[in-house]
Design a protein around this motif. Structure first.
Motif, mmCIF file in Angstrom:
data_model
loop_
_atom_site.group_PDB
_atom_site.id
_atom_site.type_symbol
_atom_site.label_atom_id
_atom_site.label_comp_id
_atom_site.label_asym_id
_atom_site.label_seq_id
_atom_site.Cartn_x
_atom_site.Cartn_y
_atom_site.Cartn_z
ATOM 1 N N ILE A 12 0.861 -1.186 0.000
ATOM 2 C CA ILE A 12 0.000 0.000 0.000
ATOM 3 C C ILE A 12 0.890 1.227 0.000
ATOM 4 O O ILE A 12 2.035 1.194 0.458
ATOM 5 C CB ILE A 12 -0.948 0.033 1.222
ATOM 6 C CG1 ILE A 12 -0.158 -0.051 2.539
ATOM 7 C CG2 ILE A 12 -1.964 -1.067 1.155
ATOM 8 C CD1 ILE A 12 -1.013 0.143 3.770
ATOM 9 N N ARG A 13 0.346 2.286 -0.503
ATOM 10 C CA ARG A 13 1.048 3.567 -0.461
ATOM 11 C C ARG A 13 0.333 4.439 0.556
ATOM 12 O O ARG A 13 -0.888 4.516 0.579
ATOM 13 C CB ARG A 13 1.014 4.235 -1.831
ATOM 14 C CG ARG A 13 1.801 3.492 -2.854
ATOM 15 C CD ARG A 13 1.816 4.242 -4.151
ATOM 16 N NE ARG A 13 2.214 3.296 -5.189
ATOM 17 C CZ ARG A 13 1.937 3.416 -6.445
ATOM 18 N NH1 ARG A 13 1.254 4.458 -6.873
ATOM 19 N NH2 ARG A 13 2.330 2.518 -7.311
ATOM 20 N N LEU A 14 1.099 5.083 1.393
ATOM 21 C CA LEU A 14 0.535 5.909 2.460
ATOM 22 C C LEU A 14 1.003 7.344 2.326
ATOM 23 O O LEU A 14 2.148 7.597 1.930
ATOM 24 C CB LEU A 14 0.963 5.376 3.831
ATOM 25 C CG LEU A 14 0.617 3.924 4.163
ATOM 26 C CD1 LEU A 14 1.305 3.518 5.454
ATOM 27 C CD2 LEU A 14 -0.865 3.749 4.264
ATOM 28 N N GLU A 17 1.696 11.669 6.564
ATOM 29 C CA GLU A 17 1.070 11.806 7.891
ATOM 30 C C GLU A 17 0.400 10.505 8.324
ATOM 31 O O GLU A 17 0.366 10.177 9.511
ATOM 32 C CB GLU A 17 0.068 12.969 7.939
ATOM 33 C CG GLU A 17 -1.144 12.779 7.088
ATOM 34 C CD GLU A 17 -1.222 13.724 5.888
ATOM 35 O OE1 GLU A 17 -2.317 13.850 5.358
ATOM 36 O OE2 GLU A 17 -0.223 14.319 5.496
ATOM 37 N N THR A 18 -0.106 9.733 7.357
ATOM 38 C CA THR A 18 -0.700 8.430 7.679
ATOM 39 C C THR A 18 0.381 7.470 8.156
ATOM 40 O O THR A 18 0.205 6.754 9.149
ATOM 41 C CB THR A 18 -1.419 7.845 6.448
ATOM 42 O OG1 THR A 18 -2.369 8.796 5.962
ATOM 43 C CG2 THR A 18 -2.140 6.558 6.799
ATOM 44 N N GLU A 19 1.499 7.455 7.457
ATOM 45 C CA GLU A 19 2.600 6.570 7.852
ATOM 46 C C GLU A 19 3.125 6.958 9.230
ATOM 47 O O GLU A 19 3.385 6.092 10.073
ATOM 48 C CB GLU A 19 3.735 6.628 6.824
ATOM 49 C CG GLU A 19 4.874 5.699 7.162
ATOM 50 C CD GLU A 19 6.008 5.747 6.148
ATOM 51 O OE1 GLU A 19 6.926 4.937 6.289
ATOM 52 O OE2 GLU A 19 5.991 6.600 5.243
#
Length: 103
Positions: A12-14, A17-19
């Protein structure tokens, strides 16, 4: 968490800020952190469903109470109107008697 056989690999690509948020979760690696977050959300969802059901139950009870109080208010207003009409009639009668007694 129970140890289960892992499924197929997924990437998945994040957003950064999500990571960053995901990396704050407990776990040794990204997979464990992600699984922790998903399980946390699943538990919260169950809890929120129960809370929502309770709020809906309360809301219906409040609606019924409001209907009951509105009915009581309509009855009180009707009684007050009858009392006012009666008093108006009494005052008219007293004035009529007073006027006719003066003659």
């Amino acid at each position: 968490m129970k140890k289960e056989k892992k499924g197929r690999p997924t990437s998945i690509r994040l957003l950064p800020e999500t990571e960053k948020y995901l990396m704050r979760c407990p776990g040794k690696n990204l997979t464990e952190k992600f699984e922790y977050l998903i399980h946390f959300c699943m538990k919260r969802e169950e809890m929120l469903v129960k809370v929502e059901e309770e709020y809906q139950r309360r809301f219906k009870a409040y609606e019924e109470e409001i209907k009951s109080q509105e009915l009581l208010l309509r009855r009180l207003r009707a009684a007050a109107q009858k009392s006012t009409d009666y008093l108006d009639d009494v005052v008219k009668e007293i004035r009529w008697i007073h006027k006719n007694n003066d003659n």
